[in-house]
Design a protein around this motif. Structure first.
Motif, PDB file in Angstrom:
ATOM      1  N   TRP A  22       0.823  -1.197   0.000  1.00  0.00           N
ATOM      2  CA  TRP A  22       0.000   0.000   0.000  1.00  0.00           C
ATOM      3  C   TRP A  22       0.865   1.258   0.000  1.00  0.00           C
ATOM      4  O   TRP A  22       0.540   2.235  -0.668  1.00  0.00           O
ATOM      5  CB  TRP A  22      -0.935   0.009   1.197  1.00  0.00           C
ATOM      6  N   ASP A  23       1.963   1.235   0.746  1.00  0.00           N
ATOM      7  CA  ASP A  23       2.854   2.403   0.793  1.00  0.00           C
ATOM      8  C   ASP A  23       3.462   2.681  -0.579  1.00  0.00           C
ATOM      9  O   ASP A  23       3.532   3.830  -1.018  1.00  0.00           O
ATOM     10  CB  ASP A  23       3.966   2.188   1.820  1.00  0.00           C
ATOM     11  N   PHE A  25       2.265   1.745  -3.541  1.00  0.00           N
ATOM     12  CA  PHE A  25       1.200   2.182  -4.435  1.00  0.00           C
ATOM     13  C   PHE A  25       0.826   3.632  -4.165  1.00  0.00           C
ATOM     14  O   PHE A  25       0.631   4.422  -5.093  1.00  0.00           O
ATOM     15  CB  PHE A  25      -0.035   1.291  -4.270  1.00  0.00           C
ATOM     16  N   SER A  26       0.742   3.991  -2.894  1.00  0.00           N
ATOM     17  CA  SER A  26       0.386   5.358  -2.518  1.00  0.00           C
ATOM     18  C   SER A  26       1.423   6.356  -3.027  1.00  0.00           C
ATOM     19  O   SER A  26       1.071   7.420  -3.540  1.00  0.00           O
ATOM     20  CB  SER A  26       0.247   5.450  -1.002  1.00  0.00           C
ATOM     21  N   GLN A  27       2.693   6.016  -2.891  1.00  0.00           N
ATOM     22  CA  GLN A  27       3.759   6.903  -3.353  1.00  0.00           C
ATOM     23  C   GLN A  27       3.710   7.060  -4.879  1.00  0.00           C
ATOM     24  O   GLN A  27       3.840   8.172  -5.398  1.00  0.00           O
ATOM     25  CB  GLN A  27       5.112   6.357  -2.914  1.00  0.00           C
ATOM     26  N   ALA A  29       1.088   6.707  -6.785  1.00  0.00           N
ATOM     27  CA  ALA A  29      -0.119   7.469  -7.121  1.00  0.00           C
ATOM     28  C   ALA A  29       0.091   8.961  -6.881  1.00  0.00           C
ATOM     29  O   ALA A  29      -0.363   9.794  -7.679  1.00  0.00           O
ATOM     30  CB  ALA A  29      -1.295   6.957  -6.293  1.00  0.00           C
ATOM     31  N   LYS A  30       0.772   9.312  -5.808  1.00  0.00           N
ATOM     32  CA  LYS A  30       1.044  10.728  -5.525  1.00  0.00           C
ATOM     33  C   LYS A  30       1.941  11.341  -6.596  1.00  0.00           C
ATOM     34  O   LYS A  30       1.699  12.459  -7.070  1.00  0.00           O
ATOM     35  CB  LYS A  30       1.709  10.882  -4.160  1.00  0.00           C
TER      36      LYS A  30
END
Length: 55
Positions: A22-23, A25-27, A29-30
């Motif tokens: 998740w970390d 993917f989140s990075q 996406a940002k």
């Protein structure tokens, strides 16, 4: 083109691939979102400048 040889290489790549955490993917996406916003802002600024430049 040898189809079985190509399929084996695709299967090998898919076996090596993994789902991102998740970390991660989140990075990603940002960063992608920031890039999209930057390109949109640049396009808006160019369009704004072009309105004031006589044709």
């Amino acid at each position: 083109m040898e189809v079985p040889k190509d399929l084996n290489s695709y299967v090998r790549v898919l076996k090596m691939a993994s789902t991102p955490s998740w970390d991660e993917f989140s990075q990603i996406a940002k960063i992608a979102g920031a890039g999209i916003l930057f390109v949109g802002l640049m396009g808006f600024l160019i369009a704004l400048v072009m309105q004031f430049v006589p044709a």
